[in-house]
Every structure is written in structure tokens, then in C-alpha cells.
Scaffold this motif. Structure first.
Motif, PDB file in Angstrom:
ATOM      1  N   ASP A  19       0.631  -1.381  -0.069  1.00  0.00           N
ATOM      2  CA  ASP A  19       0.041   0.004   0.105  1.00  0.00           C
ATOM      3  C   ASP A  19       0.759   1.190   0.020  1.00  0.00           C
ATOM      4  N   ASN A  20       1.006   1.881  -1.164  1.00  0.00           N
ATOM      5  CA  ASN A  20       1.869   3.153  -1.184  1.00  0.00           C
ATOM      6  C   ASN A  20       1.466   4.255  -0.228  1.00  0.00           C
ATOM      7  N   TYR A  21       0.002   4.277  -0.247  1.00  0.00           N
ATOM      8  CA  TYR A  21      -0.450   5.331   0.774  1.00  0.00           C
ATOM      9  C   TYR A  21       0.167   5.000   2.065  1.00  0.00           C
ATOM     10  N   LYS A  22       0.045   3.995   2.681  1.00  0.00           N
ATOM     11  CA  LYS A  22       0.368   3.559   3.899  1.00  0.00           C
ATOM     12  C   LYS A  22       1.818   3.723   4.077  1.00  0.00           C
ATOM     13  N   ALA A  23       2.836   3.570   3.094  1.00  0.00           N
ATOM     14  CA  ALA A  23       4.062   3.673   3.179  1.00  0.00           C
ATOM     15  C   ALA A  23       4.432   5.185   3.310  1.00  0.00           C
ATOM     16  N   GLY A  24       3.910   6.115   2.675  1.00  0.00           N
ATOM     17  CA  GLY A  24       3.804   7.622   2.995  1.00  0.00           C
ATOM     18  C   GLY A  24       3.625   7.799   4.356  1.00  0.00           C
ATOM     19  N   TYR A  25       2.433   7.296   4.589  1.00  0.00           N
ATOM     20  CA  TYR A  25       1.956   7.573   5.949  1.00  0.00           C
ATOM     21  C   TYR A  25       2.861   7.372   6.976  1.00  0.00           C
ATOM     22  N   ALA A  51       0.037  20.889   6.545  1.00  0.00           N
ATOM     23  CA  ALA A  51       0.614  20.329   5.622  1.00  0.00           C
ATOM     24  C   ALA A  51       2.188  21.062   5.444  1.00  0.00           C
ATOM     25  N   PRO A  52       3.233  19.819   5.271  1.00  0.00           N
ATOM     26  CA  PRO A  52       4.573  20.483   5.224  1.00  0.00           C
ATOM     27  C   PRO A  52       4.767  21.444   3.962  1.00  0.00           C
ATOM     28  N   LEU A  53       5.603  22.212   3.966  1.00  0.00           N
ATOM     29  CA  LEU A  53       6.042  23.141   2.812  1.00  0.00           C
ATOM     30  C   LEU A  53       6.754  21.962   1.737  1.00  0.00           C
ATOM     31  N   ARG A  54       6.428  22.174   0.422  1.00  0.00           N
ATOM     32  CA  ARG A  54       7.155  21.398  -0.433  1.00  0.00           C
ATOM     33  C   ARG A  54       7.687  21.981  -1.489  1.00  0.00           C
ATOM     34  N   ARG A  69       4.528   9.601   9.716  1.00  0.00           N
ATOM     35  CA  ARG A  69       4.186   9.390  11.321  1.00  0.00           C
ATOM     36  C   ARG A  69       5.667   9.163  12.115  1.00  0.00           C
ATOM     37  N   TYR A  70       6.469   8.230  11.261  1.00  0.00           N
ATOM     38  CA  TYR A  70       7.770   8.407  12.345  1.00  0.00           C
ATOM     39  C   TYR A  70       8.476   9.802  12.488  1.00  0.00           C
ATOM     40  N   MET A  71       8.908  10.465  11.495  1.00  0.00           N
ATOM     41  CA  MET A  71       9.339  11.635  11.528  1.00  0.00           C
ATOM     42  C   MET A  71       8.813  12.442  12.600  1.00  0.00           C
ATOM     43  N   LEU A  72       7.342  12.620  12.627  1.00  0.00           N
ATOM     44  CA  LEU A  72       6.697  13.498  13.604  1.00  0.00           C
ATOM     45  C   LEU A  72       6.849  12.899  14.924  1.00  0.00           C
ATOM     46  N   ALA A  93      -0.131  11.404  -0.779  1.00  0.00           N
ATOM     47  CA  ALA A  93      -1.394  11.502  -0.065  1.00  0.00           C
ATOM     48  C   ALA A  93      -1.080  11.172   1.381  1.00  0.00           C
ATOM     49  N   GLY A  94      -0.438   9.788   1.558  1.00  0.00           N
ATOM     50  CA  GLY A  94      -0.373   9.255   2.921  1.00  0.00           C
ATOM     51  C   GLY A  94       0.644  10.216   3.716  1.00  0.00           C
ATOM     52  N   ILE A  95       1.504  10.923   3.176  1.00  0.00           N
ATOM     53  CA  ILE A  95       2.340  11.927   3.854  1.00  0.00           C
ATOM     54  C   ILE A  95       1.303  12.943   4.436  1.00  0.00           C
ATOM     55  N   TYR A  96       0.721  13.535   3.607  1.00  0.00           N
ATOM     56  CA  TYR A  96      -0.160  14.823   4.098  1.00  0.00           C
ATOM     57  C   TYR A  96      -1.331  14.256   5.126  1.00  0.00           C
ATOM     58  N   ALA A  97      -1.670  13.074   4.972  1.00  0.00           N
ATOM     59  CA  ALA A  97      -2.663  12.582   6.003  1.00  0.00           C
ATOM     60  C   ALA A  97      -2.197  12.338   7.418  1.00  0.00           C
ATOM     61  N   ALA A  98      -0.766  11.861   7.382  1.00  0.00           N
ATOM     62  CA  ALA A  98      -0.121  11.810   8.756  1.00  0.00           C
ATOM     63  C   ALA A  98      -0.023  13.205   9.380  1.00  0.00           C
ATOM     64  N   PHE A  99       0.174  14.145   8.548  1.00  0.00           N
ATOM     65  CA  PHE A  99       0.336  15.506   9.214  1.00  0.00           C
ATOM     66  C   PHE A  99      -1.044  15.892   9.546  1.00  0.00           C
ATOM     67  N   ARG A 100      -2.090  15.688   8.776  1.00  0.00           N
ATOM     68  CA  ARG A 100      -3.396  16.061   9.319  1.00  0.00           C
ATOM     69  C   ARG A 100      -3.682  15.422  10.663  1.00  0.00           C
ATOM     70  N   ASP A 101      -3.439  14.018  10.670  1.00  0.00           N
ATOM     71  CA  ASP A 101      -3.898  13.246  11.872  1.00  0.00           C
ATOM     72  C   ASP A 101      -2.957  13.673  13.112  1.00  0.00           C
TER      73      ASP A 101
END
Length: 345
Positions: free
Chosen positions: A170-176, A224-227, A180-183, A211-219
């Protein structure tokens, strides 16, 4: 010897010259080529020696029409430019070779229209099965595959869009997970270095990771991180320079997340060259764990994707379907692993 070579040249794909050279019947030569396990070892070796001596090449097109099997499996990957898909290709090749199949490889360049053209061209060669990267294809590609009547395996992604057999993660979960770990590491100001939105518009696996990365920040109730986008995500030096410029322009950053290991390794290389201490001054993480991710210093914290196993299982499932072992679609989530190295605190 020259006489036989000339005869072969004139006779096309006739087995007669090989049979005469080996002192056996043409039927025996045919069995060595198509059913070697049914020929005595000594006879097989004698025929194979004659095949080599005469430089004989079987007429595969004729065999395909006669046997209704080509012995060829097609696999299409986005790129062979670097090591991202090399393990996957090797895994496919290992399984197919052991099963008696030959691999025909195509490169789509992350372009669904090119994938469609390759699909049409490869189907003209009557492959026994096809392995595709991803689960998103043009409508024409899907129609061509449906009409081909051969087993299909989609790999390197896993979602409810899988049309038949599917092996991936799941690529979405990989990004998430990497976000999550960095946060959770306590980083307060994290930037994101990724491919362009135009690229993500047709490279859906990259879009899912973002999309997974952005979702982790929202949760985590974080903005959202500057890109910063890179024009060529496979050009490691260019990626590194872009990432380092991004960090230099935003001194408040204490970490960056890169959407691939190429971006991450390029960032570490360039930042280190400019005198930035990693991870003391800035942490770097990525997604993907090709060989370079562990060889750079410090090693890249990343999401390890079992590329070789994806290739192996894709080929295994295809062979199983060809042998009639499975009639129902097989969908396997291979998963991924967070690998923590020295690029993060």
C-alpha cells in the motif's frame, strides 16, 4: 562443419542438418528442444553439442503457432535507469528461468500511453502471460489485456483497483508511515521534497505516497509540510541540489522527507557536501531502500520495499496460473518495513 552451417542457412529452421550431425532422428532433436527430460542424458548432450556447433536457432514463431504457447512472459516496469526496479526484474527472471520461461522486458517510462503501445506490440508476439507495474492503465490497455486471454499480474501497488492478480504494497500507507515516524521523532519543521504534480497525475503510486504523508500531518494536527518539487526524480545530483537549496532557503527546517530513496540519497550527498551535519542539524528520510540508501553516509532512514520478493511472487503466481494450479485471482499485500539509519535522530 562449414557445410552444415551453409545447409542450415539455406534450409531455414529445418532440424535435418542437426539430426544428421548428431547421428539421431529429427524427432529426437525436436524432443531435446521441447521435452529434454524425456531424452536420455547421453543423447541429449550429443544433440546439444550439435546445436551449439551448428549455431542452430529454433523457429519460435512456428513453435508458438503449433503448440499455442510461446514460452515467453512479458514484464513491464517504469524504468531500468537505476536500481529501483532491478531487484524486481531479477526476482521475476529467477522464477521464470527455473520454470522454463523466457522474460521479455519493456520500459514504460512512467507513461500510460507508452504502456498501451508496448502492450499492443507485445501481444503480437503471443506471450503466455504479462506482468505490469501498477494497477492504473488506459481503458485501451485494459481492453487489450482482457481480450488477450492470458493471465495478468499487477505489481508494486495494492488497492481495491486490482483487476486480477496483484502483488505489492500500500503506497499510501508507506507515505503515512514515514511521515508518522518523523513526527514522532519530535521534528517540528519538516519539509517535503517530491516529484512534480504533473508526474503524480499519471504516476499514481507517487501520488498515493504523497497523499499518505499529508494524511499523517493532518492526523497529528500539524499543517501540511512546505513542499519543493523536482523535475527529474531519477537524476540524483539534480535532486540533491534541489533539496539542499530548499533547506538553505528555509533555515527553520529541522528535517525533510523525500518521496524516494533517490531523492533522499541525493539530499544527503549534497547537504553533507555543503557542510550540513546530518542528523544533528537536519534529519533526512525517504521512501524506498535500493542499495544506495544503505551505502551513503549516514545511511538513509527509509521505507524498505521488498522489490525482489514482489518480482518473485508475481512470477510464481503467473506460472501457477499457467499450470492450472489456481483459477481464482490471487492478491497479496507484501507489505513494507521502516528502516531507521543514521540520517535521523
Amino acid at each position: 562443419m562449414a557445410t552444415y552451417k551453409n545447409e542450415l542457412s539455406n534450409a531455414g529452421s529445418s532440424l535435418t542438418c542437426v539430426a544428421e550431425h548428431a547421428g539421431v532422428s529429427a524427432m529426437t532433436v525436436s524432443r531435446v528442444l521441447n521435452q529434454p527430460n524425456k531424452v536420455a542424458e547421453a543423447t541429449r548432450q550429443k544433440v546439444e553439442a550439435s546445436l551449439d556447433a551448428l549455431g542452430y536457432v529454433p523457429n519460435l514463431a512456428a513453435n508458438t503457432l503449433r503448440r499455442e504457447r510461446s514460452g515467453v512472459i512479458v514484464a513491464m516496469v517504469p524504468t531500468v535507469e537505476n536500481s529501483i526496479f532491478s531487484d524486481t526484474i531479477q526476482g521475476i527472471s529467477d522464477i521464470l528461468e527455473a520454470a522454463g520461461y523466457q522474460l521479455l522486458l519493456g520500459c514504460t517510462s512512467y507513461d500510460l500511453e507508452k504502456e498501451e503501445k508496448l502492450t499492443r506490440a507485445f501481444l503480437g508476439r503471443r506471450p503466455d502471460g504479462i506482468i505490469l507495474t501498477g494497477v492504473s492503465h488506459t481503458d485501451t490497455t485494459r481492453a487489450l489485456l482482457k481480450n488477450a486471454g492470458v493471465p495478468i499480474v499487477e505489481m508494486w501497488d495494492f488497492s481495491d483497483q486490482c483487476s486480477e492478480n496483484c502483488v505489492g504494497f500500500d503506497n499510501y500507507k508507506a507515505g503515512y508511515e514515514i511521515a508518522r515516524y518523523m513526527l514522532e521523532c519530535g521534528y517540528e519543521n519538516i519539509g517535503l521534497v517530491a516529484t512534480t504534480l504533473e508526474h503524480e497525475a499519471h504516476e499514481f503510486r507517487a501520488a498515493k505516497r504523497s497523499a499518505g504523508i499529508y494524511a499523517a500531518f493532518r492526523d497529528a494536527n500539524r499543517p501540511a509540510p512546505l513542499r519543493r518539487n523536482v523535475s527529474d526524480p531519477l537524476a540524483i545530483d539534480e535532486c540533491g541540489a534541489t533539496a539542499a537549496d530548499f533547506v538553505a532557503a528555509n533555515p527553520e527546517f529541522d528535517a525533510i522527507i523525500c518521496s524516494s530513496e533517490v531523492l533522499g540519497v541525493g539530499a544527503i550527498k549534497e547537504l553533507h557536501g555543503r557542510g550540513w551535519q546530518i542528523p544533528e542539524k537536519i534529519g533526512v528520510a525517504g521512501i524506498g531502500d535500493a542499495n544506495i540508501a544503505g551505502l551513503v553516509h549516514p545511511g538513509l532512514t527509509t521505507i524498505k520495499i521488498p522489490g525482489k520478493r514482489i518480482g518473485e511472487r508475481s512470477a510464481e503466481i503467473l506460472v501457477e496460473r499457467l499450470r492450472g494450479s489456481h483459477d481464482l485471482a490471487i492478491q497479496e499485500d507484501i507489505g513494507f518495513q521502516l528502516v531507521v539509519r543514521g540520517s535521523t535522530k
